[in-house]
Design a protein around this motif. Structure first.
Motif, mmCIF file in Angstrom:
data_model
loop_
_atom_site.group_PDB
_atom_site.id
_atom_site.type_symbol
_atom_site.label_atom_id
_atom_site.label_comp_id
_atom_site.label_asym_id
_atom_site.label_seq_id
_atom_site.Cartn_x
_atom_site.Cartn_y
_atom_site.Cartn_z
ATOM 1 N N ASN A 73 34.469 32.479 40.952
ATOM 2 C CA ASN A 73 33.632 31.725 41.893
ATOM 3 C C ASN A 73 33.749 32.163 43.352
ATOM 4 N N HIS A 74 34.947 32.592 43.758
ATOM 5 C CA HIS A 74 35.178 32.995 45.150
ATOM 6 C C HIS A 74 36.023 34.259 45.188
ATOM 7 N N PRO A 75 35.505 35.377 44.701
ATOM 8 C CA PRO A 75 36.312 36.606 44.608
ATOM 9 C C PRO A 75 36.855 37.085 45.949
ATOM 10 N N ASP A 76 36.208 36.695 47.054
ATOM 11 C CA ASP A 76 36.680 37.125 48.376
ATOM 12 C C ASP A 76 38.013 36.492 48.752
ATOM 13 N N ARG A 77 38.410 35.432 48.050
ATOM 14 C CA ARG A 77 39.666 34.761 48.349
ATOM 15 C C ARG A 77 40.860 35.366 47.616
ATOM 16 N N ARG B 172 42.366 40.704 41.632
ATOM 17 C CA ARG B 172 40.994 40.567 41.129
ATOM 18 C C ARG B 172 40.700 41.608 40.052
ATOM 19 N N THR C 236 43.634 30.977 39.814
ATOM 20 C CA THR C 236 43.312 32.319 40.317
ATOM 21 C C THR C 236 42.126 32.904 39.555
ATOM 22 N N SER D 142 39.746 31.191 38.177
ATOM 23 C CA SER D 142 38.581 30.461 38.664
ATOM 24 C C SER D 142 38.099 31.013 39.997
ATOM 25 N N ASN D 143 39.040 31.352 40.873
ATOM 26 C CA ASN D 143 38.659 31.928 42.168
ATOM 27 C C ASN D 143 37.991 33.286 42.002
#
Length: 505
Positions: free
Chosen positions: A321-325, A331, A315, A317-318
């Motif tokens: 790298n991919h905060p929209d996920r 967040r 989580t 890492s997301n």
């Protein structure tokens, strides 16, 4: 009054717990006790009603409470230090609940505890299982006190179990070294870190016996001309938080230091000019390991952020790298943890963090210094510390293909020696110097409650003999180090060697 009530083929005891509220005499499992005659049933009922009147009665059905329900309530009621609370939570959640959670308290038997313990020993060290067993015993003992159960199934009965093979459960024998080895380990630790802090800290630990948390939490104002005052420690929790708390067992004490040791620490403080840390607002003698550290991650790690935020590393890492996920609330929580810990991607920090991290210091600096080997870390296997051969005792090689460019490696000084082993070292040296037990206990932060200890008192002469003995051992270790090489790339040690060489001329 209680009475006996005839049922089909037996009598049962009935008693009042409140006006209009009847209960039946039951056993520890909550099952109705069947009496052969009315008189016995009435007597048991009257005994139970007597407990209601004097306030000692407990609902027998309480034994049907599950271990999970009781353990959760028990944990919330504890008022303990943060470190102890963390340990109990780990013991309960990771090792007790998986086996006992759904079991009723009254149904837990000795055989259930033995089955659990045997399964744990197949996976974990015997010393760890012993600790978890002690926590289980403590919880169930409180359940006995509350009369939820009649006996503690986790109580170990003396003289039971096999005798042969018990030696296999012993922990490894503690490793100690001599004053020369202690000095060389301190020097190597500083060579690996690239600064003097680790050298000064290791020498201070070796010649005072201070605990790791007390070294990390040593404030500059408690360094005095001929002593060090232990007033606080910094205890690192699993989430990475460093808690400023009293020393273990409230072992506040003033430790006498030889002149040379006081000078070493004072010069270190004067050189680094410490400033108050942001986390506690206090000025500490030692800083954390920063950009000078070789071959390891710098500062807070991804897992530290995950622990602080209460999420998985995936989580975190997301979020990076991919905060929209990631859900917005999660967040925000992760970003707050990143800010609090000062996490920087790639592990590069601009300045030294305010405090050492236990695992980083022991794993990547101290253990390689003592054993000569870096530990295994996927994808790399355990490997010798790569060195450039000159100047002695070698310069740790850093960067890509460090092993290919190396010219030598260190031999082990005391494989298995840990930062805590310096306490064993200090106690051993005091024993060798004939130090009175009362003075040893004072320095180590131990308490002897015996009558003999109450009649023994520490004199100034005892203190002087000990500091003189420690000074003689330190000077002998410097002489041995001079015989190997008259200089060092560790600035603090190099100065000591030059002063010692000058004094000998």
């Amino acid at each position: 009054m209680g009475y006996g009530e005839k049922r089909k083929g037996y009598y049962r005891g009935r008693y009042w717990i409140a006006p209009g509220v009847l209960r039946t005499v039951v056993d520890s499992n909550g099952d109705t006790v069947r009496f052969s005659n009315k008189r016995e049933a009435a007597k048991a009922a009257n005994d139970a009603e007597g407990k209601v009147r004097n306030g000692s009665w407990r609902d027998p059905s309480a034994g049907k409470t599950t271990f999970g329900e009781y353990a959760n309530r028990w944990f919330v009621e504890q008022d303990l230090a943060a470190s102890t609370t963390q340990n109990y939570r780990h013991h309960i959640e990771e090792h007790l609940l998986p086996h006992f959670e759904e079991m009723e308290l009254a149904s837990i038997s000795r055989s259930d505890v033995k089955v659990w313990e045997k399964a744990e020993r197949a996976i974990y060290a015997a010393s760890s299982v012993k600790t978890w067993h002690a926590t289980l015993h403590l919880i169930l003992a409180d359940a006995v006190d509350e009369e939820l159960i009649t006996s503690n199934p986790a109580t170990k009965r003396r003289g039971r179990g096999k005798r042969a093979g018990r030696s296999r459960d012993r922990g490894p024998e503690k490793v100690v070294t001599d004053p020369v080895g202690a000095l060389l380990i301190a020097e190597r630790t500083a060579l690996l870190s690239g600064r003097d802090d680790e050298f000064v800290a290791c020498v201070l630990k070796a010649y005072t016996g201070m605990r790791w948390g007390e070294i990390v939490g040593l404030e500059a104002k408690f360094v005095r001309r001929a002593s060090v005052r232990v007033e606080w420690q910094l205890y690192e929790l699993d989430n990475g938080e460093l808690v400023r708390c009293a020393p273990k067992d409230d072992s506040y004490r003033t430790i006498d230091t030889p002149v040379w040791l006081s000078g070493l620490v004072s010069r270190h403080v004067a050189r680094i000019r410490p400033t108050p840390c942001l986390c506690h607002g206090e000025t500490y003698v030692f800083r954390g390991q920063g950009a000078a550290r070789a071959g390891a991650h710098q500062g807070a790690k991804l897992v530290d952020v995950a622990r602080r935020a209460g999420v998985s590393t995936g989580t975190v890492s997301n979020v990076l790298n991919h905060p929209d996920r990631v859900a917005e609330a999660t967040r925000i929580r992760v970003e707050s943890a990143i800010a609090e810990l000062g996490f920087v991607r790639g592990g590069v920090v601009a300045q030294h963090p305010p405090h050492w991290r236990r695992n980083g210091f022991a794993t990547w600096l101290f253990t390689p210094a003592a054993s000569g080997w870096y530990p295994k870390k996927v994808p790399q296997e355990a490997r010798p510390v790569p060195l450039l051969a000159e100047p002695w005792p070698g310069v740790p090689e850093r960067g890509r293909n460090a092993t290919g460019r190396s010219e030598a490696c260190w031999l082990p000084i005391a494989a298995g020696f840990t930062p805590h082993s310096y306490r064993h070292f200090h106690k051993t040296r005091m024993e060798d110097l004939g130090t009175p037990p009362k003075l040893m206990d004072e320095r180590m932060g131990h308490l002897d409650g015996s009558v003999q200890a109450r009649y023994t008192h520490i004199t100034p002469e005892m203190r002087q003999r000990l500091t003189a003995g420690l000074t003689a051992e330190w000077e002998a270790s410097l002489d041995a180090r001079l015989a190997l090489c008259s200089s060092s790339r560790v600035a603090a040690l190099d100065r000591l060697l030059r002063e010692r060489l000058k004094a000998r001329r």
